[in-house]
Design a protein around this motif. Structure first.
Motif, mmCIF file in Angstrom:
data_model
loop_
_atom_site.group_PDB
_atom_site.id
_atom_site.type_symbol
_atom_site.label_atom_id
_atom_site.label_comp_id
_atom_site.label_asym_id
_atom_site.label_seq_id
_atom_site.Cartn_x
_atom_site.Cartn_y
_atom_site.Cartn_z
ATOM 1 N N ARG A 1 -9.285 2.990 -13.201
ATOM 2 C CA ARG A 1 -9.243 2.121 -14.376
ATOM 3 C C ARG A 1 -10.604 1.548 -14.716
ATOM 4 O O ARG A 1 -10.965 1.378 -15.854
ATOM 5 C CB ARG A 1 -8.307 0.939 -14.112
ATOM 6 N N THR B 1 -9.569 -0.735 -19.079
ATOM 7 C CA THR B 1 -8.646 -1.856 -19.154
ATOM 8 C C THR B 1 -8.872 -2.537 -20.501
ATOM 9 O O THR B 1 -9.913 -2.350 -21.123
ATOM 10 C CB THR B 1 -8.928 -2.872 -18.037
ATOM 11 N N ASP C 1 -11.479 -6.068 -6.457
ATOM 12 C CA ASP C 1 -10.031 -5.968 -6.284
ATOM 13 C C ASP C 1 -9.349 -7.257 -6.697
ATOM 14 O O ASP C 1 -8.313 -7.251 -7.354
ATOM 15 C CB ASP C 1 -9.685 -5.694 -4.821
ATOM 16 N N GLU D 1 -8.645 -7.823 -10.281
ATOM 17 C CA GLU D 1 -7.508 -7.094 -10.822
ATOM 18 C C GLU D 1 -6.196 -7.737 -10.405
ATOM 19 O O GLU D 1 -5.252 -7.818 -11.172
ATOM 20 C CB GLU D 1 -7.519 -5.647 -10.306
ATOM 21 N N ARG D 2 -6.177 -8.151 -9.173
ATOM 22 C CA ARG D 2 -4.907 -8.629 -8.627
ATOM 23 C C ARG D 2 -4.652 -10.092 -8.944
ATOM 24 O O ARG D 2 -3.524 -10.517 -9.060
ATOM 25 C CB ARG D 2 -4.870 -8.406 -7.115
ATOM 26 N N GLU E 1 1.418 -2.414 -7.678
ATOM 27 C CA GLU E 1 0.074 -2.523 -8.221
ATOM 28 C C GLU E 1 0.043 -2.339 -9.741
ATOM 29 O O GLU E 1 -0.615 -3.095 -10.453
ATOM 30 C CB GLU E 1 -0.844 -1.502 -7.549
ATOM 31 N N GLU E 2 0.795 -1.343 -10.234
ATOM 32 C CA GLU E 2 0.735 -1.087 -11.687
ATOM 33 C C GLU E 2 1.199 -2.318 -12.468
ATOM 34 O O GLU E 2 0.633 -2.677 -13.490
ATOM 35 C CB GLU E 2 1.620 0.095 -12.083
ATOM 36 N N HIS F 1 -1.434 -4.956 -12.408
ATOM 37 C CA HIS F 1 -2.496 -4.621 -13.352
ATOM 38 C C HIS F 1 -2.070 -4.919 -14.779
ATOM 39 O O HIS F 1 -2.849 -5.412 -15.581
ATOM 40 C CB HIS F 1 -2.876 -3.143 -13.219
ATOM 41 N N ARG F 2 -0.815 -4.614 -15.088
ATOM 42 C CA ARG F 2 -0.336 -4.845 -16.451
ATOM 43 C C ARG F 2 -0.395 -6.338 -16.767
ATOM 44 O O ARG F 2 -0.888 -6.744 -17.822
ATOM 45 C CB ARG F 2 1.091 -4.326 -16.597
ATOM 46 N N SER G 1 -2.225 -8.592 -15.291
ATOM 47 C CA SER G 1 -3.625 -8.993 -15.344
ATOM 48 C C SER G 1 -4.239 -8.626 -16.696
ATOM 49 O O SER G 1 -4.962 -9.415 -17.309
ATOM 50 C CB SER G 1 -4.377 -8.309 -14.207
ATOM 51 N N ASP G 2 -3.911 -7.432 -17.176
ATOM 52 C CA ASP G 2 -4.421 -7.006 -18.489
ATOM 53 C C ASP G 2 -3.934 -7.936 -19.591
ATOM 54 O O ASP G 2 -4.687 -8.300 -20.493
ATOM 55 C CB ASP G 2 -3.960 -5.579 -18.782
#
Lengths: 548, 235
Positions: free
Chosen positions: A110, A180, A235, A238-239, A443-444, A447-448, A450-451
């Motif tokens: 990403r 992202t 990391d 993102e998290r 994780e996905e 990430h979503r 976080s985005d």
């Protein structure tokens, strides 16, 4: 010494970004050397770009395998490579050993972050090995110096669904290549955090001096072992986006009397030259006490504090008592503090004592024993162990709370940063957020989320059209972001919530935070006064290596 | 609080295995360690003495503190990697200068770590290393690397150090006794290294105590009687 000053200022991004796009378009058109491949088939959803750049930018990545130099030419760039081998393995990220730009895994990441020297020498790559990326980094250097030769600075390139953000900091060039939805300003913030991390181990003055002395120096020699810290930093963005987005640190929720007792304990246990005492667990703040003059003259920046929190969480500090120089880039990028780091009573609770006296190890160790004794007297060890999840909470090393505690059905997650704190507290910007729970366990999903937070943040803080309140119905959740003079709030709600229901949930949440604020935040950061260090520390060599 | 009686410092280039050596000795096991930041301080009880050990970072960026770690040291363990010649060279180039702040009677040990990685193997000695690259290739199953540093090289370095410190060979332990080859991974020679050194620093402690407090004043243990002098020194 003026390293980093020039391009660092976060100017209004949009205008310059567009400029950069145009410039790059010309560049690619002129040279034509970069565009070998057809546009990447994956890059279809374009959002905004100059017409020329659109076709050519994906090829920045995809063309590189072809122009990649044989590995032989990479050799002189990696004098430290063989000796890195024992630690080299684990330090490579999920991208694996290869890191070949033609590798599908590598390309499907990403977000890439690269650090290179002005001379184009690779220093760090988030994924893959820097050796394999020398050609890629060469292209980046070419882009930067081309724009530079026109007396300008490249800031960002928008290419279909990729954003490329460039940040020059003294002799270092930092590049983010991201698909992202983060804004260029947010990516730039991440690059600044990466740069701060590098400066914290070397100081800006040293980096500048090294490269002034030897332009093609391989900085990896000095940063060996820091790669993992950089990986963890990226990391965590993102998290757990709150830290960087809100520019605040997260505290461990703790009953106010205990927190204040611990603060008072830190206030009592001081020594000459001590500037900052921090108790932390699992990378989160329990309490921090600061020296009074440091506090009033130069506020401790939350970014510096967060850097320290990440730093002491590193596995290198798991055993023994450590003594190491560390630079706080926002406080003074050119000088070192000396840090004493130790785990208390073999617990994950970590004590950090930061001072100006490089010889003060034994004084600091004596301080630690006082803190330990005091904590035993308070019975704080057990309480903290519970917070740290040693006894019952399953998710160890993430001392946090569940969103259920709020008692607002439909609320899945939130980030809350109070802004109404009295001025004398503001040196410790804090935020709170619950643990990420289902459906954000994979994780996905994280990430979503976080985005989405990043998108909302970018819109609230847009330089051209800032907003106060956003109600955003996304595919799998509904979000409400709200900034007032009293707080900044991001909430994630179930997708089925109605607008009226969302308002109700937010009202409930605000009431809950008000009720719990003594537990969630450090309300009265303790301070102390210490005599200055006896040894004059601002010696000319401070901030430099004597070894070079 | 336990006051350290003597200080021992581990020095050497990065990745030679200083932390692993110490970890093997203290914890009795080998584990992958991470790059040390600054220096880490350990206290080891040896007989009735408290021995403080500084495990330092090999990275250049921490050299600024090197002289601080070495101040007043009673023994310094200079560590290199037997499969990496440069790591021995670095000891002389970069690390020897840091030892200037150590005690004048400071002991030096030179330790070649990672012998498990080399073709010679841990138990082997020096005699046949000339022919070992050919001979060992057949006998070794795992991927071994040629040994780049011979024990004689370490002995030569030891003698250079004595020259640098302007010490007479007669006044200090013999080079052969102070050059070690170890493997933190297998544990080969690790205990021998530390315990030999500990035994050697004990007389220093006794001498120091006989001379009374020097240079430093320790306030924290001021009201505490020091340990009885003669206890436990009957090695």
């Amino acid at each position: 010494m003026d390293a980093g000053g020039n391009t660092a200022a976060p100017a209004p991004a949009d205008a310059e970004d567009l400029e950069a796009t145009r410039l790059f378009g010309e560049e690619a058109g002129d040279s034509g050397g970069v565009q070998k491949d057809p546009p990447d088939p994956g890059d279809r959803d374009l959002e905004e770009t100059g017409s020329k750049a659109k076709d050519q930018l994906p090829s920045l990545l995809s063309s590189l395998p072809q122009s990649e130099t044989p590995s032989g030419t990479c050799e002189p760039w990696s004098p430290t490579a063989p000796r890195n081998s024992p630690t080299g393995g684990p330090e490579n990220g999920p991208g694996g050993q290869g890191g070949d730009p033609s590798d599908e895994d590598w390309r499907s990441q990403r977000k890439h972050v690269f650090v290179l020297s002005e001379a184009g020498k690779p220093i760090y790559s988030r994924y893959g090995s820097v050796e394999a990326l020398s050609a890629t980094m060469g292209v980046m250097t070419a882009l930067v110096s081309f724009v530079q030769s026109a007396g300008d600075a490249i800031r960002a390139i928008y290419a279909e669904d990729h954003k490329l953000v460039f940040l020059q900091q003294g002799p270092l060039l930092l590049v983010a290549v991201s698909r992202t939805p983060q804004s260029a300003a947010q990516l730039r913030g991440e690059l600044l955090a990466v740069h701060a991390q590098i400066v914290s181990t070397l100081t800006r003055a040293s980096v500048a001096r090294i490269f002034a002395h030897k332009q093609n120096y391989d900085l990896r020699r000095l940063l060996a072992g820091s790669e993992r810290t950089l990986d963890r930093l990226l990391d965590s963005v993102e998290r757990d986006p709150g830290v960087l987005l809100l520019g605040a640190v997260r505290c461990v929720p703790l009953a106010r009397p205990l927190r204040e007792a611990l603060g008072a304990l830190l206030q009592r246990c001081t020594g000459p030259g001590l500037a900052l005492s921090v108790l932390a667990v699992g990378g989160r703040l329990i309490t921090a006490a600061q020296e009074r003059t440091v506090l009033t003259e130069c506020r401790l920046d939350p970014a510096d504090l967060q850097l320290l929190l990440d730093w002491v969480g590193a596995p290198a500090f798991a055993a023994g008592e450590a003594w190491a120089p560390v630079c706080l880039p926002r406080f003074n990028p050119d000088g070192f503090f000396y840090a004493y780091v130790a785990r208390l009573d073999a617990m994950p609770v970590c004590l950090l004592l930061l001072g100006t006296d490089r010889e003060a190890f034994h004084a600091m160790a004596a301080c630690r024993r006082l803190v330990e004794d005091g904590m035993r007297a308070l019975g704080a060890i057990r309480a903290l162990a519970e917070v740290a999840g040693l006894y019952n909470v399953p998710s160890a090393n993430a001392p946090a709370y569940s969103v259920q505690a709020v008692g607002a059905p439909g609320l899945r997650h939130f980030l809350y940063k109070p802004l109404d704190i009295p001025d004398h507290h503001r040196q410790l910007p804090q935020f709170t957020s619950p643990e990420l729970e289902a459906p954000y366990s994979r994780e996905e999903e994280r990430h979503r989320l976080s985005d989405l937070y990043h998108c909302l943040h970018a819109r609230l803080h847009s330089t051209s059209r800032p907003l106060r309140l956003i109600y955003h119905v996304a595919e799998k959740e509904t979000l409400l972001a709200w900034v007032t003079s009293k707080f900044e709030l991001y909430t994630c709600l179930s997708p089925l919530v109605t607008k009226a229901g969302a308002i109700l949930v937010v009202t409930k949440l605000l009431r809950w935070v008000k009720k719990e604020e003594d537990r969630l935040f450090i309300r009265y950061p303790p301070k102390y006064s210490t005599p200055p260090a006896t040894s004059v520390d601002q010696a000319p060599h401070n901030g430099f290596f004597t070894g070079l | 609080m336990r006051k350290p009686d003597v200080k021992i410092v581990l020095l050497g280039d990065m990745n030679v295995g200083k932390t692993s050596l110490l970890h093997r000795y203290m914890e009795r096991r080998f584990q992958d360690t991470v790059s040390t930041v600054g220096g880490a301080f350990y206290l080891k009880q040896w007989r009735s003495y408290n021995i403080s050990i500084w495990d330092t970072a090999g990275r250049e960026q921490f050299h600024g503190l090197g002289s601080m770690y070495c101040r007043g040291a009673g023994a310094i363990i200079l560590t290199y990697d037997v499969s990496h010649l440069q790591s021995l060279v670095e000891l002389e180039d970069r690390f020897l200068g840091l030892t200037d702040t150590a005690n004048t009677d400071c002991l030096f040990a030179i330790v070649g770590n990672k012998v498990d990685l080399t073709e010679d193997g841990a138990a082997e000695d020096q005699e046949k290393e000339e022919g070992s690259s050919g001979g060992a290739a057949g006998s070794c199953v795992s991927a071994k690397v040629p040994k780049q540093v011979k024990l004689e090289d370490a002995v030569a370095l030891y003698k250079k150090i004595l020259k640098y410190k302007m010490l007479d060979e007669k006044d200090v332990p013999a080079a052969e006794k102070m050059c070690f080859e170890t493997s933190a991974k297998t544990g080969y020679n690790v205990d021998h290294l530390f315990e030999t050194l500990f035994d050697m620093v004990v007389p220093m402690i006794l001498r120091q105590r006989a001379e009374g407090p020097v240079q430093t004043v320790d306030i924290s243990s001021y009201n505490k009687q020091p340990k009885p002098m003669k206890s436990g020194c009957c090695a």
